[in-house]
Design a protein around this motif. Structure first.
Motif, PDB file in Angstrom:
ATOM      1  N   MET A 122       0.833  -1.190   0.000  1.00 45.83           N
ATOM      2  CA  MET A 122       0.000   0.000   0.000  1.00 45.83           C
ATOM      3  C   MET A 122       0.877   1.254   0.000  1.00 45.83           C
ATOM      4  SD  MET A 122      -3.502  -0.668   2.178  1.00 45.83           S
ATOM      5  CE  MET A 122      -2.802  -0.870   3.792  1.00 45.83           C
ATOM      6  N   HIS A 123       0.368   2.276  -0.651  1.00 48.62           N
ATOM      7  CA  HIS A 123       1.075   3.549  -0.713  1.00 48.62           C
ATOM      8  C   HIS A 123       0.838   4.391   0.538  1.00 48.62           C
ATOM      9  CE1 HIS A 123       0.459   2.496  -4.996  1.00 48.62           C
ATOM     10  NE2 HIS A 123       1.674   2.980  -5.115  1.00 48.62           N
ATOM     11  N   PHE A 124      -0.336   4.232   1.144  1.00 49.51           N
ATOM     12  CA  PHE A 124      -0.761   5.093   2.238  1.00 49.51           C
ATOM     13  C   PHE A 124      -0.867   4.326   3.548  1.00 49.51           C
ATOM     14  CE2 PHE A 124      -2.767   6.792  -1.670  1.00 49.51           C
ATOM     15  CZ  PHE A 124      -2.091   8.001  -1.730  1.00 49.51           C
ATOM     16  N   HIS A 125      -0.867   5.093   4.638  1.00 47.01           N
ATOM     17  CA  HIS A 125      -1.058   4.549   5.975  1.00 47.01           C
ATOM     18  C   HIS A 125      -2.465   4.908   6.445  1.00 47.01           C
ATOM     19  CE1 HIS A 125      -0.233   3.480  10.126  1.00 47.01           C
ATOM     20  NE2 HIS A 125      -0.688   4.659  10.492  1.00 47.01           N
ATOM     21  N   PHE A 126      -3.163   3.945   7.020  1.00 48.67           N
ATOM     22  CA  PHE A 126      -4.523   4.150   7.518  1.00 48.67           C
ATOM     23  C   PHE A 126      -4.502   4.069   9.042  1.00 48.67           C
ATOM     24  CE2 PHE A 126      -5.013   2.893   3.234  1.00 48.67           C
ATOM     25  CZ  PHE A 126      -6.246   3.339   2.790  1.00 48.67           C
ATOM     26  N   GLU A 127      -5.233   4.982   9.671  1.00 49.79           N
ATOM     27  CA  GLU A 127      -5.399   4.907  11.121  1.00 49.79           C
ATOM     28  C   GLU A 127      -6.774   5.460  11.482  1.00 49.79           C
ATOM     29  OE1 GLU A 127      -3.247   8.907  12.822  1.00 49.79           O
ATOM     30  OE2 GLU A 127      -1.945   7.225  12.348  1.00 49.79           O
ATOM     31  N   PRO A 128      -7.344   4.982  12.598  1.00 48.64           N
ATOM     32  CA  PRO A 128      -8.652   5.494  13.000  1.00 48.64           C
ATOM     33  C   PRO A 128      -8.612   7.014  13.098  1.00 48.64           C
ATOM     34  CG  PRO A 128      -8.076   3.595  14.336  1.00 48.64           C
ATOM     35  CD  PRO A 128      -6.851   3.949  13.525  1.00 48.64           C
ATOM     36  N   MET A 129      -9.694   7.657  12.694  1.00 42.37           N
ATOM     37  CA  MET A 129      -9.763   9.112  12.710  1.00 42.37           C
ATOM     38  C   MET A 129      -9.584   9.629  14.131  1.00 42.37           C
ATOM     39  SD  MET A 129     -10.179  11.857  10.815  1.00 42.37           S
ATOM     40  CE  MET A 129     -10.806  11.188   9.283  1.00 42.37           C
ATOM     41  N   ASN A 130      -8.739  10.639  14.277  1.00 48.37           N
ATOM     42  CA  ASN A 130      -8.584  11.296  15.576  1.00 48.37           C
ATOM     43  C   ASN A 130      -9.099  12.728  15.472  1.00 48.37           C
ATOM     44  OD1 ASN A 130      -6.454  13.019  14.571  1.00 48.37           O
ATOM     45  ND2 ASN A 130      -5.004  11.344  14.879  1.00 48.37           N
ATOM     46  N   ALA A 131      -9.222  13.408  16.595  1.00 45.52           N
ATOM     47  CA  ALA A 131      -9.820  14.752  16.622  1.00 45.52           C
ATOM     48  C   ALA A 131      -9.018  15.755  15.799  1.00 45.52           C
ATOM     49  CB  ALA A 131      -9.968  15.229  18.062  1.00 45.52           C
ATOM     50  N   ALA A 132      -7.697  15.673  15.840  1.00 45.65           N
ATOM     51  CA  ALA A 132      -6.874  16.631  15.095  1.00 45.65           C
ATOM     52  C   ALA A 132      -7.104  16.493  13.589  1.00 45.65           C
ATOM     53  CB  ALA A 132      -5.395  16.431  15.427  1.00 45.65           C
TER      54      ALA A 132
ATOM     55  N   LEU B  41      -2.078  14.187   6.386  1.00 47.87           N
ATOM     56  CA  LEU B  41      -3.449  13.816   6.035  1.00 47.87           C
ATOM     57  C   LEU B  41      -3.718  14.180   4.575  1.00 47.87           C
ATOM     58  CD1 LEU B  41      -6.224  12.755   7.095  1.00 47.87           C
ATOM     59  CD2 LEU B  41      -6.800  15.163   7.536  1.00 47.87           C
ATOM     60  N   VAL B  42      -3.968  13.163   3.743  1.00 48.03           N
ATOM     61  CA  VAL B  42      -4.217  13.398   2.319  1.00 48.03           C
ATOM     62  C   VAL B  42      -5.633  13.005   1.905  1.00 48.03           C
ATOM     63  CG1 VAL B  42      -1.786  13.238   1.636  1.00 48.03           C
ATOM     64  CG2 VAL B  42      -3.222  11.161   1.654  1.00 48.03           C
ATOM     65  N   ALA B  43      -6.291  12.198   2.739  1.00 46.25           N
ATOM     66  CA  ALA B  43      -7.634  11.735   2.407  1.00 46.25           C
ATOM     67  C   ALA B  43      -8.233  11.099   3.661  1.00 46.25           C
ATOM     68  CB  ALA B  43      -7.590  10.720   1.264  1.00 46.25           C
ATOM     69  N   PHE B  44      -9.493  10.716   3.552  1.00 44.68           N
ATOM     70  CA  PHE B  44     -10.140   9.958   4.615  1.00 44.68           C
ATOM     71  C   PHE B  44     -11.098   8.976   3.967  1.00 44.68           C
ATOM     72  CE2 PHE B  44     -13.177  13.273   3.799  1.00 44.68           C
ATOM     73  CZ  PHE B  44     -14.420  12.681   3.980  1.00 44.68           C
ATOM     74  N   CYS B  45     -11.484   7.972   4.718  1.00 38.19           N
ATOM     75  CA  CYS B  45     -12.482   7.027   4.229  1.00 38.19           C
ATOM     76  C   CYS B  45     -13.363   6.610   5.384  1.00 38.19           C
ATOM     77  CB  CYS B  45     -11.830   5.817   3.566  1.00 38.19           C
ATOM     78  SG  CYS B  45     -10.732   4.872   4.638  1.00 38.19           S
ATOM     79  N   CYS B  46     -14.504   6.058   5.049  1.00 37.21           N
ATOM     80  CA  CYS B  46     -15.392   5.504   6.065  1.00 37.21           C
ATOM     81  C   CYS B  46     -16.050   4.264   5.486  1.00 37.21           C
ATOM     82  CB  CYS B  46     -16.426   6.522   6.540  1.00 37.21           C
ATOM     83  SG  CYS B  46     -17.587   7.065   5.281  1.00 37.21           S
TER      84      CYS B  46
ATOM     85  N   LEU C  57      -3.005   8.694   5.438  1.00 38.71           N
ATOM     86  CA  LEU C  57      -1.809   9.517   5.590  1.00 38.71           C
ATOM     87  C   LEU C  57      -0.747   9.131   4.569  1.00 38.71           C
ATOM     88  CD1 LEU C  57      -1.602   9.146   9.478  1.00 38.71           C
ATOM     89  CD2 LEU C  57      -2.672  11.003   8.209  1.00 38.71           C
ATOM     90  N   ASP C  58      -0.038  10.145   4.117  1.00 40.64           N
ATOM     91  CA  ASP C  58       1.106   9.962   3.229  1.00 40.64           C
ATOM     92  C   ASP C  58       2.290  10.635   3.913  1.00 40.64           C
ATOM     93  OD1 ASP C  58       2.787   9.449   1.106  1.00 40.64           O
ATOM     94  OD2 ASP C  58       1.837  10.863  -0.274  1.00 40.64           O
ATOM     95  N   ASN C  59       3.256   9.850   4.365  1.00 40.60           N
ATOM     96  CA  ASN C  59       4.386  10.368   5.139  1.00 40.60           C
ATOM     97  C   ASN C  59       3.912  11.221   6.313  1.00 40.60           C
ATOM     98  OD1 ASN C  59       6.431   9.180   3.545  1.00 40.60           O
ATOM     99  ND2 ASN C  59       6.148  10.789   2.013  1.00 40.60           N
ATOM    100  N   GLY C  60       2.874  10.752   7.023  1.00 36.62           N
ATOM    101  CA  GLY C  60       2.366  11.429   8.198  1.00 36.62           C
ATOM    102  C   GLY C  60       1.416  12.579   7.927  1.00 36.62           C
TER     103      GLY C  60
END
Length: 156
Positions: A1-11, A56-61, A51-54
């Protein structure tokens, strides 16, 4: 994968509420509302930062949050929502985002059928999802504003 996924946080939720899309994509704009941010970070709603190199570039649900009231969601499938940061849209990278989201969905949710609902005017997104192997299933008008939408599916 090109991107890193993590649960959405408030920031990250706060950042994406400040994304501003130009017409005709302005329907995707949101506001920095605490209720909305709370919805983005609620684990039940399955929002993820992409995330791309830390950065935020997009989001998904996934699941109910990716559905549009008025559509027929009776058939069991994993609904996917995807939003790309406005300054990164229209650059021909849609397949990369879609491929990574699908790989993440397969490994996280173990679904056999994926479904995406796209505003009918969004030809760019429709073209990208069709290129990724999705086929049109239905078209309908949203319950609230009567905006036309198209639902597409891809079998795993």
């Amino acid at each position: 994968m090109h991107f890193h996924f993590e649960p959405m946080n408030a920031a990250n939720a706060e950042k994406l509420t400040h994304w501003h899309y130009q017409p005709p994509y302005q329907m995707y704009n949101s506001t920095s509302d605490l209720t909305l941010i709370g919805s983005f970070v609620d684990p039940e709603n399955a929002y993820y930062s992409i995330l791309d190199n830390g950065e935020l570039v997009a989001f998904c649900c996934f699941g109910k949050e990716a559905q549009v009231p008025g559509g027929d969601y009776i058939k069991e499938a994993l609904d996917i929502g995807l939003g790309v940061r406005p300054d990164l849209t229209g650059q021909g990278r849609g397949q990369m985002y879609i491929a990574d989201v699908l790989n993440f969905a397969r490994s996280t949710f173990n679904s056999k059928l994926f479904r995406i609902t796209v505003a009918a005017f969004n030809k760019r997104a429709l073209r990208a999802w069709k290129k990724a192997g999705f086929q049109q299933l239905q078209s309908f008008q949203a319950q609230d504003d009567k905006e036309p939408f198209i639902t597409l599916v891809q079998y795993n």
